[in-house]
Motif scaffolding. Sequence first.
Motif, PDB file in Angstrom:
ATOM      1  N   ARG A  39       0.809  -1.217   0.000  1.00 37.59           N
ATOM      2  CA  ARG A  39       0.000   0.000   0.000  1.00 37.59           C
ATOM      3  C   ARG A  39       0.845   1.271   0.000  1.00 37.59           C
ATOM      4  N   GLN A  40       1.865   1.341   0.860  1.00 35.84           N
ATOM      5  CA  GLN A  40       2.618   2.589   0.989  1.00 35.84           C
ATOM      6  C   GLN A  40       3.400   2.944  -0.275  1.00 35.84           C
ATOM      7  N   GLN A  41       4.067   1.961  -0.846  1.00 34.86           N
ATOM      8  CA  GLN A  41       4.830   2.226  -2.073  1.00 34.86           C
ATOM      9  C   GLN A  41       3.893   2.594  -3.218  1.00 34.86           C
ATOM     10  N   ALA A  42       2.755   1.904  -3.283  1.00 36.00           N
ATOM     11  CA  ALA A  42       1.793   2.205  -4.346  1.00 36.00           C
ATOM     12  C   ALA A  42       1.216   3.609  -4.184  1.00 36.00           C
ATOM     13  N   LEU A  43       0.872   3.966  -2.947  1.00 38.99           N
ATOM     14  CA  LEU A  43       0.365   5.317  -2.695  1.00 38.99           C
ATOM     15  C   LEU A  43       1.371   6.371  -3.138  1.00 38.99           C
ATOM     16  N   ARG A  44       2.611   6.161  -2.805  1.00 42.14           N
ATOM     17  CA  ARG A  44       3.669   7.124  -3.161  1.00 42.14           C
ATOM     18  C   ARG A  44       3.754   7.308  -4.671  1.00 42.14           C
ATOM     19  N   LEU A  45       3.763   6.194  -5.405  1.00 43.42           N
ATOM     20  CA  LEU A  45       3.874   6.269  -6.860  1.00 43.42           C
ATOM     21  C   LEU A  45       2.636   6.891  -7.492  1.00 43.42           C
ATOM     22  N   ILE A  46       1.465   6.469  -7.027  1.00 43.58           N
ATOM     23  CA  ILE A  46       0.223   6.906  -7.666  1.00 43.58           C
ATOM     24  C   ILE A  46      -0.111   8.356  -7.343  1.00 43.58           C
ATOM     25  N   LEU A  47       0.179   8.808  -6.106  1.00 39.59           N
ATOM     26  CA  LEU A  47      -0.202  10.158  -5.706  1.00 39.59           C
ATOM     27  C   LEU A  47       0.818  11.223  -6.109  1.00 39.59           C
ATOM     28  N   THR A  48       2.086  10.814  -6.282  1.00 38.17           N
ATOM     29  CA  THR A  48       3.092  11.783  -6.732  1.00 38.17           C
ATOM     30  C   THR A  48       3.253  11.796  -8.242  1.00 38.17           C
ATOM     31  N   GLY A  49       3.000  10.660  -8.873  1.00 41.91           N
ATOM     32  CA  GLY A  49       3.280  10.553 -10.297  1.00 41.91           C
ATOM     33  C   GLY A  49       4.765  10.449 -10.589  1.00 41.91           C
ATOM     34  N   ASP A  50       5.568  10.167  -9.560  1.00 39.62           N
ATOM     35  CA  ASP A  50       7.016  10.068  -9.750  1.00 39.62           C
ATOM     36  C   ASP A  50       7.363   8.964 -10.746  1.00 39.62           C
ATOM     37  N   VAL A  51       8.425   9.200 -11.503  1.00 39.02           N
ATOM     38  CA  VAL A  51       8.974   8.197 -12.412  1.00 39.02           C
ATOM     39  C   VAL A  51      10.223   7.619 -11.757  1.00 39.02           C
ATOM     40  N   ILE A  52      10.282   6.298 -11.635  1.00 38.54           N
ATOM     41  CA  ILE A  52      11.421   5.648 -10.984  1.00 38.54           C
ATOM     42  C   ILE A  52      12.201   4.814 -11.996  1.00 38.54           C
ATOM     43  N   GLY A  53      13.477   4.631 -11.703  1.00 38.46           N
ATOM     44  CA  GLY A  53      14.329   3.829 -12.560  1.00 38.46           C
ATOM     45  C   GLY A  53      14.210   2.345 -12.273  1.00 38.46           C
TER      46      GLY A  53
END
Length: 258
Positions: free
Chosen positions: A158-172
Amino acid sequence: MNLGVRYEAFPTEGLAVLRIDRPEASNAVNTQVMEGLAEGLEQARQDESVHVVILTGTGTRTFVAGGDLKEFHSELKTEAQVYEKMSQMRRVLETIANFPKPVIAAVNGAARGGGGEVAAACHFRIGSESATVGFIQVKLGIAPGWGGGVMLTRIVGRQQALRLILTGDVIGAERARDIGFFDEVVPADEVLEAAKSFAAKIAGNSPKAVQSLLRLLRESEGLELSDAMERETRLCARLWMTPEHDAAVDAFLTRKRG
């Protein structure tokens, strides 16, 4: 085969490769691709020589750039129309997630928006060192529309998904592996071969056992622990009585005697 998707079977390897083939549009998903994926998956389902499916994109820059905004914005004028079009691709991703044979995403480049959703629907994900992942829908003022956000949560928590979905950050790629999204990261020119090597490990096992285990683990997610364990024991008993098990035991004992 549909022009937006290429299907290639390798019967001797027990493998089929589905390739989203729109490099001029960064492999963006349009209606043609949706239909092509559905057609290709059904072909792989019916082909008994196919034991594993690999899903990838054409080229080295992009896995899937997401939905084709040019097509969608020109054609979708009402909320009902948007819902129906998003549901069309959601049904494709449901098919992948529930597919009776393992599906491996060979993420050959950028997975943006819906591209992350496509990768999340697969059972395994092997990423190129140059691959990036971004659930960027929020930056467009929308949500993931194909069900991939829900699947992302089940993969990375949940926490990692929330971070990605709510920030829209692009990760390597390395970060994607660290959080559990990628199972493996390999050099860019080796991603498809790495996926094929992994597929060969699965395809070399009894198809009946692999497909039964895949179904068992999927269906056990919502069960009480004791019920899930009971199902596992019953599956073992059924598979024990198959010719595949007898042949594997004979081969094992022959090697031991040798």
